[in-house]
Design a protein around this motif. Structure first.
Motif, mmCIF file in Angstrom:
data_model
loop_
_atom_site.group_PDB
_atom_site.id
_atom_site.type_symbol
_atom_site.label_atom_id
_atom_site.label_comp_id
_atom_site.label_asym_id
_atom_site.label_seq_id
_atom_site.Cartn_x
_atom_site.Cartn_y
_atom_site.Cartn_z
ATOM 1 N N TYR A 1 -68.741 -9.659 12.709
ATOM 2 C CA TYR A 1 -68.962 -10.211 14.044
ATOM 3 C C TYR A 1 -69.309 -9.112 15.049
ATOM 4 C CZ TYR A 1 -67.183 -14.633 12.318
ATOM 5 O OH TYR A 1 -67.025 -15.795 11.602
ATOM 6 N N THR A 2 -70.136 -9.474 16.029
ATOM 7 C CA THR A 2 -70.577 -8.530 17.046
ATOM 8 C C THR A 2 -70.275 -9.074 18.441
ATOM 9 O OG1 THR A 2 -72.788 -9.471 17.369
ATOM 10 C CG2 THR A 2 -72.520 -7.918 15.534
ATOM 11 N N VAL A 3 -70.442 -8.214 19.424
ATOM 12 C CA VAL A 3 -70.263 -8.621 20.813
ATOM 13 C C VAL A 3 -71.178 -9.801 21.141
ATOM 14 C CG1 VAL A 3 -70.705 -7.908 23.192
ATOM 15 C CG2 VAL A 3 -69.461 -6.380 21.648
ATOM 16 N N ASN A 4 -72.405 -9.758 20.658
ATOM 17 C CA ASN A 4 -73.370 -10.809 20.972
ATOM 18 C C ASN A 4 -72.987 -12.165 20.394
ATOM 19 O OD1 ASN A 4 -74.962 -9.154 22.503
ATOM 20 N ND2 ASN A 4 -76.367 -8.642 20.843
ATOM 21 N N ASP A 5 -72.195 -12.172 19.314
ATOM 22 C CA ASP A 5 -71.736 -13.450 18.761
ATOM 23 C C ASP A 5 -70.886 -14.207 19.776
ATOM 24 O OD1 ASP A 5 -72.906 -13.255 16.181
ATOM 25 O OD2 ASP A 5 -71.327 -11.888 15.569
ATOM 26 N N PHE A 6 -69.974 -13.484 20.409
ATOM 27 C CA PHE A 6 -69.115 -14.122 21.411
ATOM 28 C C PHE A 6 -69.959 -14.635 22.578
ATOM 29 C CE2 PHE A 6 -66.217 -11.477 19.039
ATOM 30 C CZ PHE A 6 -65.029 -12.194 19.019
ATOM 31 N N GLY A 7 -70.923 -13.827 23.001
ATOM 32 C CA GLY A 7 -71.802 -14.253 24.086
ATOM 33 C C GLY A 7 -72.623 -15.467 23.718
ATOM 34 N N ALA A 8 -73.113 -15.485 22.468
ATOM 35 C CA ALA A 8 -73.967 -16.597 22.025
ATOM 36 C C ALA A 8 -73.179 -17.898 21.912
ATOM 37 C CB ALA A 8 -74.619 -16.250 20.685
ATOM 38 N N ILE A 9 -71.954 -17.832 21.424
ATOM 39 C CA ILE A 9 -71.119 -19.036 21.304
ATOM 40 C C ILE A 9 -70.853 -19.639 22.676
ATOM 41 C CG2 ILE A 9 -68.817 -19.905 20.714
ATOM 42 C CD1 ILE A 9 -68.771 -17.745 18.479
ATOM 43 N N VAL A 10 -70.405 -18.806 23.601
ATOM 44 C CA VAL A 10 -70.069 -19.312 24.938
ATOM 45 C C VAL A 10 -71.323 -19.787 25.660
ATOM 46 C CG1 VAL A 10 -68.990 -18.782 27.148
ATOM 47 C CG2 VAL A 10 -68.048 -17.801 25.051
ATOM 48 N N ALA A 11 -72.432 -19.065 25.492
ATOM 49 C CA ALA A 11 -73.683 -19.468 26.144
ATOM 50 C C ALA A 11 -74.148 -20.836 25.655
ATOM 51 C CB ALA A 11 -74.763 -18.420 25.905
ATOM 52 N N ALA A 12 -74.081 -21.067 24.339
ATOM 53 C CA ALA A 12 -74.524 -22.348 23.779
ATOM 54 C C ALA A 12 -73.609 -23.486 24.223
ATOM 55 C CB ALA A 12 -74.574 -22.271 22.262
ATOM 56 N N ALA A 13 -72.297 -23.260 24.160
ATOM 57 C CA ALA A 13 -71.355 -24.297 24.581
ATOM 58 C C ALA A 13 -71.512 -24.597 26.071
ATOM 59 C CB ALA A 13 -69.925 -23.871 24.275
ATOM 60 N N ALA A 14 -71.727 -23.558 26.869
ATOM 61 C CA ALA A 14 -71.908 -23.740 28.309
ATOM 62 C C ALA A 14 -73.217 -24.470 28.605
ATOM 63 C CB ALA A 14 -71.879 -22.386 29.017
ATOM 64 N N LEU A 15 -74.250 -24.168 27.829
ATOM 65 C CA LEU A 15 -75.531 -24.853 28.009
ATOM 66 C C LEU A 15 -75.362 -26.361 27.826
ATOM 67 C CD1 LEU A 15 -78.639 -24.193 28.387
ATOM 68 C CD2 LEU A 15 -78.808 -24.480 25.905
ATOM 69 N N ALA A 16 -74.479 -26.736 26.893
ATOM 70 C CA ALA A 16 -74.289 -28.159 26.558
ATOM 71 C C ALA A 16 -73.186 -28.828 27.366
ATOM 72 C CB ALA A 16 -73.958 -28.284 25.063
ATOM 73 N N HIS A 17 -72.535 -28.100 28.266
ATOM 74 C CA HIS A 17 -71.299 -28.636 28.847
ATOM 75 C C HIS A 17 -71.499 -29.928 29.634
ATOM 76 C CE1 HIS A 17 -72.472 -26.901 32.747
ATOM 77 N NE2 HIS A 17 -71.480 -27.584 33.284
ATOM 78 N N ASP A 18 -72.696 -30.171 30.157
ATOM 79 C CA ASP A 18 -72.968 -31.400 30.911
ATOM 80 C C ASP A 18 -73.919 -32.344 30.176
ATOM 81 O OD1 ASP A 18 -71.353 -31.079 33.105
ATOM 82 O OD2 ASP A 18 -72.917 -30.300 34.431
ATOM 83 N N ILE A 19 -74.161 -32.095 28.908
ATOM 84 C CA ILE A 19 -75.207 -32.828 28.193
ATOM 85 C C ILE A 19 -74.881 -34.319 28.038
ATOM 86 C CG2 ILE A 19 -74.403 -32.558 25.790
ATOM 87 C CD1 ILE A 19 -77.334 -31.687 25.136
ATOM 88 N N GLY A 20 -73.613 -34.684 28.158
ATOM 89 C CA GLY A 20 -73.225 -36.086 28.030
ATOM 90 C C GLY A 20 -73.002 -36.796 29.348
ATOM 91 N N ASN A 21 -73.277 -36.119 30.459
ATOM 92 C CA ASN A 21 -73.005 -36.732 31.758
ATOM 93 C C ASN A 21 -74.026 -37.800 32.115
ATOM 94 O OD1 ASN A 21 -71.062 -34.670 31.842
ATOM 95 N ND2 ASN A 21 -71.212 -34.529 34.045
ATOM 96 N N PRO A 22 -73.561 -38.950 32.614
ATOM 97 C CA PRO A 22 -74.462 -40.040 33.004
ATOM 98 C C PRO A 22 -75.300 -39.666 34.226
ATOM 99 C CG PRO A 22 -72.202 -40.823 32.719
ATOM 100 C CD PRO A 22 -72.154 -39.333 32.754
ATOM 101 N N PRO A 23 -76.290 -40.495 34.577
ATOM 102 C CA PRO A 23 -77.034 -40.262 35.810
ATOM 103 C C PRO A 23 -76.147 -40.419 37.035
ATOM 104 C CG PRO A 23 -77.610 -42.392 34.845
ATOM 105 C CD PRO A 23 -76.760 -41.676 33.839
ATOM 106 N N PHE A 24 -76.611 -39.887 38.156
ATOM 107 C CA PHE A 24 -75.961 -40.001 39.458
ATOM 108 C C PHE A 24 -74.646 -39.222 39.568
ATOM 109 C CE2 PHE A 24 -78.206 -44.052 38.604
ATOM 110 C CZ PHE A 24 -79.269 -43.868 39.480
#
Length: 444
Positions: free
Chosen positions: A99-122
């Protein structure tokens, strides 16, 4: 919890074990997660979904998409900062597992990118509107046909749980949804519990819930693989994946500072508040000569925002590392930002945003529109779907069903699954598409 399990590269349906040492450095699995999320239709729809200002056409106001990208950037920095310190503390993670430093960054970045992906409109009013349809609207009729847990999924419809569906739900030819690494799914799950019991403790991870009953098997598979700690033998409640704290912190930082920035740029918050309320956060990094040379309000506020986010990233990293062992034991019931040095300033900024932005006349009026739109759509589509199931559909129902994409047509005896399919369809609509459908179906 053990980091070597928490960093699992497993994906849904795998018949072999994925090892980090076998990964190509040109395209590691956690970076594939990011790519799959950003190319998904669910993520693209965020470009026309409300962040704070519903349906705003002002180009500097944030949508769910721009907000998610910014949270991802902050999350990546947090992940890398924490990863550097963890690899120094647990050298075996690099030496034995690769494991590398970038692995931790990539995991959090991907999860954060998706954090609102299920939110409804409005915005968040969209979640409340779906729940209100079942509590106070025509959806009340379904309660007697559902279990307590199934009913709670609807009356407290939750964007986080809906996001887990987006990331993991299988359908014919699409096994495991987006097939995201389990480490990323773990970091995504801020609330690793089912909808009941509701808020059983003051632990931050019990505040909401993270999966629907229809996704229970996928949830159990993920938490078992990651070795998350169970809280309760009577219900499905688990302590968080440690990196979920960083995803939450990235979101907290962005909506606190950037919603404040939007309010100032809109003229709803006086510009002098920017320096007044951010100065304690930026006092160690601000260059007053540089600040004094900035001639536009937008540039001045942007400069302060960047410095404030940088300061908060550093302090949240400190809080995580100081409490990392407690987090691994499931003994840290707080949000990281609640324990950071700038919590008082963050609360002051949020209070101003609540009064001047979230409760502004424009926002409230457009959230009311969202309620009407979502209630109407749920009424039309649940009626048509259930009438079709009972072979009692009208010609109007037949026409309505033609507007429902094929992947949401479920031939199932389960009322819960039929209703959830309609809710998922409505939740995935953009603000604009929801309005368009509403006007198509509205009977004057």
């Amino acid at each position: 919890m053990k980091w070597e399990k928490l960093l699992s590269l497993k994906k849904h349906g795998d018949t072999f074990v994925r090892h980090r040492l076998d990964e190509s450095e040109t395209r590691i699995g956690f970076e594939v997660d990011y790519d799959r999320i950003i190319f998904s239709s669910a993520f693209r729809s965020l470009q026309d979904k409300t962040q704070v200002i519903p349906l705003s056409k002002t180009d500097f106001v944030h949508t769910r998409l721009t907000h998610s990208l910014e949270v991802s950037v902050v999350g990546r920095s947090l992940g890398r900062n924490v990863g550097e310190k963890l690899l120094s503390k647990y050298s075996y993670l690099a030496q034995e597992y690769g494991y590398t430093v970038n692995d931790f960054g990539a995991i959090v970045a991907a999860a954060a990118l998706a954090h609102d992906i299920g939110n409804p409109p409005f915005g968040h009013s969209g979640e409340k509107a779906i729940g209100d349809f079942f509590v106070n609207g025509k959806g009340q009729q379904f309660k007697k046909h559902l279990s307590a847990l199934e009913w709670q999924d609807f009356v407290d419809f939750e964007g986080n749980a809906n996001g887990f569906t987006v990331l993991t739900k299988s359908r014919p030819g699409v096994v495991g949804g987006l097939r995201i690494s389990y480490a990323t799914l773990g970091a995504f799950m801020k609330y690793p519990k089912e909808s009941l019991p509701k808020k059983p403790t003051l632990d931050i991870s019990d505040k909401k819930y993270g999966f629907f009953q229809g996704d229970k098997a996928a949830f159990i598979d993920v938490v078992d693989e990651l070795g998350l700690i169970s809280k309760d033998k009577k219900s499905l409640r688990y302590h968080r994946h440690p990196l979920a704290y960083l995803v939450e912190a990235a979101d907290d930082i962005c909506y606190t500072i950037i919603d404040f920035e939007d309010g100032i740029n809109l003229g709803w918050i006086p510009e002098e508040h920017a320096l007044e309320f951010l100065i304690k956060i930026v006092e160690r990094s601000i260059n007053r000569d540089t600040y004094s040379q900035l001639t536009s309000k937008e540039d001045r506020v942007s400069y302060l925002r960047a410095l404030a986010i940088g300061s908060l990233i550093q302090d949240v990293t400190r809080v995580f590392i100081e409490n990392e062992e407690r987090i691994l034991k499931g003994e840290f019931p707080h949000a990281l930002t609640d324990k950071c040095a700038y919590i008082a300033q963050m609360k002051d900024i949020i209070n101003i945003s609540v009064n001047n932005v979230y409760q502004s006349k424009e926002v409230v009026e457009k959230e009311i529109i969202g309620y009407k739109v979502i209630h109407s759509l749920l009424d039309s589509f649940t009626t048509a779907v259930n009438n079709h199931y009972h072979h009692d559909e009208t010609h109007y129902d037949t026409l309505v069903l033609k507007l429902l994409p094929e992947k949401y047509h479920l031939e199932t005896d389960s009322l819960y699954e039929r209703l959830m399919s309609v809710c998922h369809f409505v939740s995935m609509l953009t603000d604009g598409k929801a309005l368009e459908l509403y006007h198509s179906l509205k009977v004057e």
